[in-house]
Design an enzyme around this catalytic site. Structure first.
Site, PDB file in Angstrom:
ATOM      1  CB  CYS A   1      -1.899   6.981   2.195  1.00 40.91           C
ATOM      2  SG  CYS A   1      -2.856   5.868   3.062  1.00 40.91           S
TER       3      CYS A   1
ATOM      4  CD  GLU B   1      -3.022   0.065   0.151  1.00 38.27           C
ATOM      5  OE1 GLU B   1      -2.921   1.070  -0.294  1.00 38.27           O
ATOM      6  OE2 GLU B   1      -4.079  -0.987  -0.333  1.00 38.27           O
TER       7      GLU B   1
END
Ligand code: FDA
Length: 954
Positions: A741, A707
């Site tokens: 993020c 990720e």
């Protein structure tokens, strides 16, 4: 369906720019929607007008405006005087509400306050010539001013919310001061309306503040009988008025206008609802409150506001029974609603006061929609009586409710630990209900207590035993450098080797354990996390600099991962029979991969490692856990909890250390079968590359889940609701200093609304609460460390060179890595501030010529993590959701805060590889599939094939 579409059309209408735009929305909302017959007739008339489209748009516009005029008395103060005079002549007094509710900046709040001052001045100048009317101007307790205004507290400060209450109260009280000075000098009543739940208590605090500062002004407030705590509030307000005010407080009793909103907010957050669930409860409580008010007439001035004949008649009858003269009780109704009732009450000699909204349609649309909702609600008296013509005797029957049911206060149910044999369906852990004082106090107390427990040691743990190391890693509070949070050991290659040896011998038993047993461990871990929630939240606040609300959400997400993956494991454990033919049994099942490395980041210091570790463990793998260097203390607590829940020490090693030591050793080690990583793109790509090399002794191709980052866009269409878009973008960009993020880092705005959006965004960014993570009010806390600070500083100076910086906040605390919000506007979509992941509170705004251009700009990035669109055009929303390159696309809401099971999370392109966390495919990445085929024929005989599930294989 028609009602929904009609409401949507009315909602967007004020933002339609011209006839074509109106038509575009009409066809977007109504094409193919079955139109009720009465309305169809109206549309036919419109369509028969020879000029075609333009006239149809004009008809639509006329109709919405007519609808608005039904409920809105005038567009401005001057117009209001004329209209109000007409009401006065009919025998009705007024209270004027200035439309305009959502303010996002100090300027907007100040403008609202200035308009109230202007309104009071205009009314004060315009009303003295009106003829005298005894019933409207006097009650047993004295004179009643002709000028009467109703104020929305939330419009007085953009921070009017529970976490920023102190500063909002100061600002709101200061803004109202000129109004109250005029009220004292010229005689005017100032009412504070009561709005949605979050603003209720603060509104009453503002009232008390005004009462203290101006005890000689006629003040008024509103109690909403649909609230379960309204009876208690009423007691407090009456006692306060009697004790402290020179002029009795006017209390307006209403049922409440935000019922749907309250129910939706509570249901989606998993909180107890603050309003009654049944209409009869609201009605019965209204009558109970009515009696209390009338019993205390004199200590307060009672006003009963309703269009329900039963509620009004009950008040009138009770007042008569208590011997109150007609003038003692004021009856209030809304402008344009239930007009026969107004007339009847005036005829009966009552004092009727009309709540008259004044203002333009754009700021008035929320009010208009509330009235439409009210008039079309299945439970509405007005609808039952005036639209459906129901029998009056039936409608005025007394509400039947047992009284003790009115006193039951809603409480959040306690969650028992999940039973793996009969798990209930997964639901998210409700976030702390910070709108409640007790929840705020609990967390604030937890943070205070945690401060005394900092500076603890987090040793490397192999087989559950502490291992001494040469290196020490010190985590400090990023908001206060001199506060040491944790001293952790620093693992190295030889410790990694030892941990792998232990895992290799512990793993076979773990692999062979029943899935149900492993799932039960996750459910136990969830229960422990729940029990230690405040302590863990507080630890994150110090170690990750994560503001309290965000840290609480992180702990909830960790709980959710345990609950969700536990259930997912039970699902996978069942395996399946596949491709059954006579004489053959085929079983499809899941096997763990082996020993894996979990490498986690600091920004979700509990949730992200919990997700990766529990997914790996519950599927039967062993885990070497390397946490981020910045947050080893939080990581240690997680490991302790998992061990306490029953994870065998040998299958979960805790290996804090430097990335280049431990991370690299794990990634390259031949015995590591998979790597689950969340972090930066640079490190993620390095891991993918290193893991691709097969090294001596390696017997598996390593699987990598990564990720990585994002440069997440939000597109704002011409018809977007900016009242929703601006706060959502601000929160997505600046909460936790942009260090998620999923954070918004680019806003792409269509040209026609560009200036308005940038102006409002700048105003909203200017008031984002910046400060230490330990303060409940903080939205934008410190950056994580010196590197982050320097990187953000570099981009800030680049922004000055390459863009127009419209906001740059430097009002930040000292002694920590603080950087305030920045909003930079640029035409250069390839500028580094528009392309690089900054991971800080810097938001870049770009202009788009049209919607396609906006989508093209949004997609012009290496990343594909989250994206958002604000639009009220269904076809454009469909276009955006189909073509925005992002793993998670959000429509008309913020783009952060994904919840497990509801918004499975993860990106593609250079944002990551792998299935989404918190989704139903996630566990599949930690297993390989095995098919066993057995020939079941013996001497020509075979049992009939089984159907369905097989026995678990692992
Ligand atoms: P009626 O008898 O039809 O009751 C409607 C009420 O029942 C609504 O409150 C609705 O939410 C509630 N209800 C519907 N279904 C329910 C269910 N299943 N369970 C429980 N309750 C249910 N409002 C506000 O919130 N703040 C304010 O400051 C004001 N100010 C104001 C001033 C004046 C002068 C008036 C006349 C009205 C207000 N209002 C208000 C609006 C007011 O809340 C709204 O008009 C009334 O709730 C309508 O109630 P009635 O008694 O007229 O109708």
């Amino acid at each position: 369906e028609f009602k929904t579409q009609l409401f949507r059309f009315v909602d967007v209408f004020p933002r339609c720019r011209d006839a074509d735009d109106v038509l575009r929305h009409l066809s977007e909302y109504f094409d193919g929607v079955p139109v009720p017959r009465a309305v169809e007739l109206g549309l036919d008339v419109a369509e028969q007008v020879p000029l075609g489209r333009v006239v149809s748009a004009a008809v639509a516009r006329r109709n919405v405006r007519r609808m608005a005029r039904q409920f809105i008395a005038a567009e401005d103060a001057q117009g209001a005087v004329v209209r109000l005079r007409r009401l006065w002549d009919q025998g009705e007094a007024v209270t004027v509400d200035l439309l305009g509710e959502r303010v996002v900046s100090e300027d907007e709040a100040q403008r609202y306050a200035d308009r109230i001052v202007e309104l009071v001045d205009v009314l004060s100048a315009g009303t003295p010539g009106w003829p005298a009317r005894e019933v409207l101007e006097r009650d047993p307790w004295g004179a009643l001013p002709r000028v009467d205004v109703s104020v929305k507290p939330t419009a007085l400060s953009p921070l009017f919310a529970p976490l920023t209450g102190a500063e909002a109260l100061d600002a709101a009280a200061a803004r109202l001061r000129p109004v109250l000075d005029r009220a004292r000098a010229g005689g005017a009543t100032v009412h504070l309306d009561t709005e949605h739940d979050e603003a209720k208590d603060l509104g009453y605090e503002l009232l008390r503040r005004l009462g203290r500062e101006h005890p000689d002004v006629q003040l008024g407030c509103v109690v909403q009988a649909y609230r379960t705590d309204s009876y208690a509030d009423l007691h407090d307000l009456v006692a306060w008025s009697a004790r402290e005010l020179q002029i009795p407080l006017r209390i307006r009793l209403v049922k409440g206008a935000y019922w749907d909103h309250e129910e939706i907010v509570a249901a989606s957050a998993g909180w107890p609802s603050p309003v009654f669930a049944e209409k009869s409860q609201t009605d019965a409580n209204f009558e109970r409150c009515t009696k209390f008010l009338i019993d205390h007439a004199g200590e307060v001035r009672p006003a009963i506001a309703s269009h329900n004949l039963r509620s009004l008649a009950h008040a009138i009858a009770y007042a008569e029974r208590r011997g109150l003269g007609t003038g003692a009780l004021e009856l209030q109704l809304l402008y344009g609603m239930a007009e026969p009732v107004h007339a009847a009450l005036v005829r009966e000699g009552h004092r009727v006061r009309v709540y008259a909204p004044v203002g333009e349609l754009v700021p008035g649309i929320a009010y208009l929609v509330r009235r439409l909702l009210e008039n079309t609600s299945n439970e509405s008296f007005v609808r039952h009586r005036f639209a459906e013509g129901r029998d009056l005797d039936e409608l005025i029957r007394a509400p039947v409710v047992e009284h003790h049911r009115l006193d039951e206060q809603p409480v959040a149910p306690r969650r028992p630990a999940t039973d793996p044999r009969a798990p209930t369906p997964f639901t998210d852990e409700p976030l702390a209900e910070l709108r409640r004082a007790h929840a705020r106090a609990g967390l604030a107390g937890g943070v205070r207590d945690a401060a005394d427990r900092l500076g603890f040691a987090a040793p490397v743990l192999v087989d559950g035993q502490a291992v001494a190391t040469d290196r020490e890693i010190v985590s400090v509070d990023p908001g206060s450098f001199d506060r040491v949070v944790c001293r952790s050991g620093g693992a190295d290659g030889s410790i990694v080797e030892a941990a792998l040896d232990v895992a290799a011998s512990a793993w076979p038993a773990w692999r062979a354990a029943p899935w149900e047993e492993r799932a039960a461990i996750l459910f136990r871990a969830a229960a422990i996390l729940r029990a230690r929630r405040v302590e863990l939240t507080a630890l994150e606040v110090f170690e990750a600099g994560k503001p309290i609300a965000e840290a609480d959400a992180d702990v909830c997400e960790a709980i959710d991962f345990c609950e969700y993956y536990g259930r997912e494991a039970l699902r996978l454990s069942r395996g399946t029979r596949v491709g059954q033919v006579p004489g053959e049994a085929n079983t499809y099942s899941y096997e763990p991969l082996g020993i894996g490395a979990v490498i986690s980041p600091w920004n979700f210091p509990l949730a992200i490692p919990t997700g990766m570790i529990t997914a790996a463990l519950v599927t039967g793998n062993a885990v070497m856990f390397k946490p981020a260097e910045q947050t080893p203390g939080t990581a240690l607590r997680l490991v302790e909890i998992l061990h306490e829940a029953g994870v065998p020490p040998g299958v979960l090693a805790f290996l804090p250390g430097l990335g280049e030591d431990v991370g690299a050793a794990l990634v390259e080690h031949p015995r590591v079968a998979f790597i689950a990583f969340t972090g930066s793109k640079a490190v993620g790509l390095q891991i993918i590359e290193a893991a691709a090399t097969v090294r001596p002794g390696q017997r598996q191709v390593k699987r990598v889940l990564a990720e990585m980052g994002g440069k997440n866009p939000v597109v704002v269409d011409t018809d977007a609701d900016l009242d929703v878009a601006v706060p959502a973008i601000t929160q997505s960009a600046f909460a936790y200093a942009g260090q998620k993020c999923s954070a918004a880092s680019r806003v792409i705005v269509l040209d026609p609304v560009f200036d308005e959006l940038v102006g409002r965004l700048a105003g909203a960014a200017a008031v984002v609460p910046v400060g230490p993570a330990q303060e409940l009010r903080t939205v934008c806390g410190p950056l994580i460390d010196a590197d982050a600070y320097e990187r953000v500083a570099r981009y800030r100076s680049l922004a000055h060179e390459t863009s127009d910086v419209v906001v740059e906040r430097d009002d930040v605390p000292v002694g920590g890595w603080y950087a305030g919000p920045v909003v930079a506007v640029t035409d250069d979509a390839r500028s580094p501030i528009a392309t690089d992941e900054i991971f800080g509170p810097l938001l870049t705004v770009l202009r788009a010529g049209d919607f396609d251009h906006a989508i093209a700009l949004a997609n012009d990035t290496d990343y594909a993590l989250t994206a958002g669109v604000f639009s009220r055009t269904p076809s454009r929303i469909a276009h955006a959701t189909g073509s925005l390159r992002a793993g998670n696309v959000y429509v008309n809401r913020g783009i952060t805060g994904a919840r497990v099971g509801r918004q499975p999370f993860g990106g593609s392109a250079l944002s990551g590889v792998g299935f989404k966390s918190g989704g139903s495919d996630y566990l599949l990445q930690f297993v390989e599939t095995r098919v066993v085929t057995e020939n079941t024929i013996r001497q020509g005989f075979a049992p009939p094939p089984d159907e369905g599930e097989s026995t678990p294989q692992a």
